[in-house]
Write a protein that holds these residues in place. Structure first.
Motif, PDB file in Angstrom:
ATOM      1  N   LEU A   1      35.195 -25.379   0.525  1.00 46.81           N
ATOM      2  CA  LEU A   1      36.258 -24.496   0.046  1.00 46.81           C
ATOM      3  C   LEU A   1      36.470 -23.332   1.011  1.00 46.81           C
ATOM      4  N   ILE A   2      35.377 -22.795   1.532  1.00 46.28           N
ATOM      5  CA  ILE A   2      35.488 -21.732   2.533  1.00 46.28           C
ATOM      6  C   ILE A   2      36.221 -22.241   3.771  1.00 46.28           C
ATOM      7  N   SER A   3      35.876 -23.463   4.224  1.00 54.99           N
ATOM      8  CA  SER A   3      36.574 -24.061   5.365  1.00 54.99           C
ATOM      9  C   SER A   3      38.057 -24.238   5.071  1.00 54.99           C
ATOM     10  N   ASP A   4      38.360 -24.658   3.855  1.00 57.31           N
ATOM     11  CA  ASP A   4      39.743 -24.812   3.413  1.00 57.31           C
ATOM     12  C   ASP A   4      40.538 -23.534   3.671  1.00 57.31           C
ATOM     13  N   TYR A   5      40.024 -22.419   3.182  1.00 55.10           N
ATOM     14  CA  TYR A   5      40.764 -21.165   3.294  1.00 55.10           C
ATOM     15  C   TYR A   5      40.658 -20.534   4.674  1.00 55.10           C
ATOM     16  N   MET A   6      39.595 -20.823   5.406  1.00 55.99           N
ATOM     17  CA  MET A   6      39.545 -20.380   6.799  1.00 55.99           C
ATOM     18  C   MET A   6      40.667 -21.029   7.600  1.00 55.99           C
ATOM     19  N   SER A   7      40.852 -22.334   7.396  1.00 55.44           N
ATOM     20  CA  SER A   7      41.909 -23.047   8.103  1.00 55.44           C
ATOM     21  C   SER A   7      43.290 -22.581   7.657  1.00 55.44           C
ATOM     22  N   ARG A   8      43.410 -22.215   6.386  1.00 52.13           N
ATOM     23  CA  ARG A   8      44.711 -21.773   5.867  1.00 52.13           C
ATOM     24  C   ARG A   8      45.052 -20.366   6.353  1.00 52.13           C
ATOM     25  N   GLN A   9      44.091 -19.445   6.299  1.00 49.48           N
ATOM     26  CA  GLN A   9      44.400 -18.030   6.514  1.00 49.48           C
ATOM     27  C   GLN A   9      44.195 -17.542   7.943  1.00 49.48           C
ATOM     28  N   VAL A  10      43.592 -18.357   8.819  1.00 49.08           N
ATOM     29  CA  VAL A  10      43.424 -17.914  10.207  1.00 49.08           C
ATOM     30  C   VAL A  10      44.784 -17.615  10.839  1.00 49.08           C
ATOM     31  N   LEU A  11      45.826 -18.287  10.374  1.00 52.88           N
ATOM     32  CA  LEU A  11      47.171 -18.032  10.896  1.00 52.88           C
ATOM     33  C   LEU A  11      47.561 -16.573  10.762  1.00 52.88           C
ATOM     34  N   ASN A  12      47.159 -15.944   9.643  1.00 46.58           N
ATOM     35  CA  ASN A  12      47.577 -14.561   9.395  1.00 46.58           C
ATOM     36  C   ASN A  12      47.039 -13.605  10.447  1.00 46.58           C
ATOM     37  N   ALA A  13      45.849 -13.904  10.967  1.00 46.36           N
ATOM     38  CA  ALA A  13      45.234 -13.033  11.966  1.00 46.36           C
ATOM     39  C   ALA A  13      45.966 -13.086  13.295  1.00 46.36           C
ATOM     40  N   VAL A  14      46.647 -14.193  13.583  1.00 45.80           N
ATOM     41  CA  VAL A  14      47.304 -14.340  14.885  1.00 45.80           C
ATOM     42  C   VAL A  14      48.820 -14.191  14.774  1.00 45.80           C
ATOM     43  N   PHE A  15      49.312 -13.753  13.628  1.00 46.87           N
ATOM     44  CA  PHE A  15      50.754 -13.503  13.476  1.00 46.87           C
ATOM     45  C   PHE A  15      51.326 -12.661  14.623  1.00 46.87           C
ATOM     46  N   PRO A  16      50.715 -11.505  14.961  1.00 47.06           N
ATOM     47  CA  PRO A  16      51.307 -10.682  16.028  1.00 47.06           C
ATOM     48  C   PRO A  16      51.384 -11.411  17.369  1.00 47.06           C
ATOM     49  N   LEU A  17      50.381 -12.238  17.675  1.00 45.84           N
ATOM     50  CA  LEU A  17      50.372 -12.956  18.950  1.00 45.84           C
ATOM     51  C   LEU A  17      51.441 -14.047  18.976  1.00 45.84           C
ATOM     52  N   LEU A  18      51.567 -14.789  17.879  1.00 46.62           N
ATOM     53  CA  LEU A  18      52.602 -15.818  17.820  1.00 46.62           C
ATOM     54  C   LEU A  18      53.999 -15.205  17.844  1.00 46.62           C
ATOM     55  N   LYS A  19      54.156 -14.098  17.135  1.00 48.08           N
ATOM     56  CA  LYS A  19      55.464 -13.422  17.087  1.00 48.08           C
ATOM     57  C   LYS A  19      55.913 -13.012  18.490  1.00 48.08           C
ATOM     58  N   GLY A  20      54.968 -12.495  19.281  1.00 46.23           N
ATOM     59  CA  GLY A  20      55.308 -12.061  20.630  1.00 46.23           C
ATOM     60  C   GLY A  20      55.500 -13.215  21.599  1.00 46.23           C
ATOM     61  N   GLU A  21      54.637 -14.238  21.532  1.00 48.27           N
ATOM     62  CA  GLU A  21      54.692 -15.341  22.497  1.00 48.27           C
ATOM     63  C   GLU A  21      55.896 -16.245  22.272  1.00 48.27           C
ATOM     64  N   TRP A  22      56.212 -16.528  21.002  1.00 47.37           N
ATOM     65  CA  TRP A  22      57.297 -17.461  20.699  1.00 47.37           C
ATOM     66  C   TRP A  22      58.550 -16.757  20.178  1.00 47.37           C
ATOM     67  N   THR A  23      58.550 -15.432  20.143  1.00 45.56           N
ATOM     68  CA  THR A  23      59.697 -14.630  19.689  1.00 45.56           C
ATOM     69  C   THR A  23      60.161 -15.093  18.307  1.00 45.56           C
ATOM     70  N   LEU A  24      59.274 -14.977  17.334  1.00 42.40           N
ATOM     71  CA  LEU A  24      59.546 -15.445  15.977  1.00 42.40           C
ATOM     72  C   LEU A  24      59.941 -14.284  15.074  1.00 42.40           C
TER      73      LEU A  24
END
Length: 441
Positions: free
Chosen positions: A33-56
């Protein structure tokens, strides 16, 4: 060697499970279950990087998060039924393998479209894990530990979110955002391979209970999933409240990055602390519900209403304050109550549905939680943020808790009668006695 006798609501329906093995099953299921949510929520930590790299836009970022919750909501019911037929252990291992490989696909994505497909598959893999996993855990422990273990198991989602956001931000800051996804994927793949080796279907499968005359008279057990007003309100109230909790989980790292000028790793660490408070609050609220509601079942709903309104007040005050320590403290306190309804609402669902369909009942609860709360919350907030800014959007989100409280209040009027209608004669007498004691003369 000591043993636990696994029980169902009405009687002992399973064999004896050795105590150490029961806790090993819990630990591995909790780890997945921890792995489940780690895989789901890791995206939130890299939002700023994705926003800048892909102009989202914020809407596009919210959609990457919301698609996972949407697939969980749409598929949890059919996949839970399939797992009951095919075998829960094999199903859980297959789910974990799929979401881990899909998370690895996120690490390899070269475009937004590829990332979206990978996140779609993460949602497919995670769809039924919560409902099937909790059914496995409850099958190896006695009834007296059920509420506490259910609350602890559900809190694992928060702890997984903490690790996903915290470790994800750390890995992204030092190795790049792709390694953040890759690290979560490797952890999940290791557990997915270990789980079916240690957890065996034959050792956790309960005996089939005998069918009692009262059960035959009550009609098909599946009817209890939607058979009364109280259980419908439990689904809807829980889903509305998770709109608030789920939105905060997704957007807090970005909020700290934008308004506190925190780096990705620091924002992830601070967000992890806030999410840890939410997980601890979930367990404490569940324990409080167990202690206070033994002689008065309807107090579960009163506590759920209190948690909804309390989180609304605290979070509204937090986003009305200027940025600083006071705001962060109120934000943490508000998040402690925001997910507190999970325990009472899950207990309501268990009390109001037939014991033989509890797995499907929890799948139904998960479905509504995702369709009303976890799926629409992030991308609706992202869309509003694009129009008026994230600060203003956060000021509106806590108001949804008022609607959740109103739904729970509506359920309270018929809760005791609905329990008595579908319970045993003994529990019916207890419920009616409690109702009489609470009715003013």
């Amino acid at each position: 060697m000591a043993h636990y006798v696994a029980q169902d609501d009405a009687e002992d329906v399973s064999g004896y499970v050795p105590r150490p093995y029961a806790w090993i099953v819990f630990a591995l299921t909790f780890g997945l279950l921890i792995s489940d949510y780690m895989s789901r929520q890791v995206l939130n930590a890299v939002f700023p990087l994705l926003k800048g790299e892909w102009t989202l836009t914020d809407y596009q970022l919210g959609l990457l998060s919301g698609i996972v919750a949407l697939m969980v909501g749409l598929l949890t019911f059919p996949l839970s039924l399939a797992a009951d037929r095919w075998g829960r252990v094999k199903s859980l291992a297959l789910m974990a393998g799929l979401w881990s490989l899909a998370t690895l696909g996120c690490a390899l994505a070269q475009t937004y479209e590829q990332m979206f497909v990978a996140r779609f598959l993460v949602g497919v893999g995670e769809a039924a894990y919560g409902s099937v996993g909790i059914a496995v855990v409850l099958s190896v422990f006695p009834k007296r530990l059920r509420a506490t273990l259910a609350a602890a198991f559900m809190a694992g989602g928060m702890f997984g979110s903490v690790l996903g956001v915290g470790l994800g931000g750390l890995l992204a800051a030092h190795l790049g955002w792709r390694w953040a996804f890759g690290g979560m994927a490797l952890f999940g793949l290791c557990l997915a391979m270990l789980y079916p080796i240690v957890v065996r279907e034959k050792r956790i499968a309960p005996r089939r209970p005998r069918v009692r005359p009262r059960d035959k008279a009550a009609g098909h057990p599946l009817r209890t999933l939607f058979g009364c007003r109280s259980v419908l309100c439990a689904y809807v109230g829980s889903g509305l409240q998770l709109f608030v909790a789920g939105t905060m989980i997704v957007w807090i790292p970005s909020y700290l990055n934008r308004y506190y000028d925190m780096s990705t790793d620091k924002a992830g660490a601070f967000a992890a602390v806030i999410l840890l408070c939410s997980g601890a609050g979930m367990i404490l609220c569940g324990m409080l519900s167990d202690r206070m509601c033994q002689q008065s079942p309807s107090r579960k709903i009163s506590l759920a209403i209190t948690y909804c309104l309390g989180s609304c007040v605290l979070l509204s005050l937090a986003f009305a304050l200027p940025h600083g320590t006071g705001q962060l403290l109120l934000l943490a306190l508000g998040m402690m109550l925001a997910a507190g309804t999970n325990g009472p609402s899950s207990a309501m669902v268990a009390n109001l549905t037939h014991y033989s369909v509890h797995g499907t009942a929890f799948a139904t609860l998960t479905l509504v939680n995702n369709l009303l709360g976890l799926a629409p919350g992030p991308f609706i907030t992202g869309k509003v943020s694009d129009l008026i800014g994230l600060q203003a959007a956060f000021q509106l989100v806590p108001l949804v808790s008022i609607a959740a409280a109103a739904v729970f209040f509506y359920a309270k009027r018929s809760y005791l009668k609905d329990i008595a209608r579908g319970s045993s004669p003994k529990s019916e007498a207890v419920a009616m006695k409690a109702e009489a004691a609470e009715t003013p003369t």
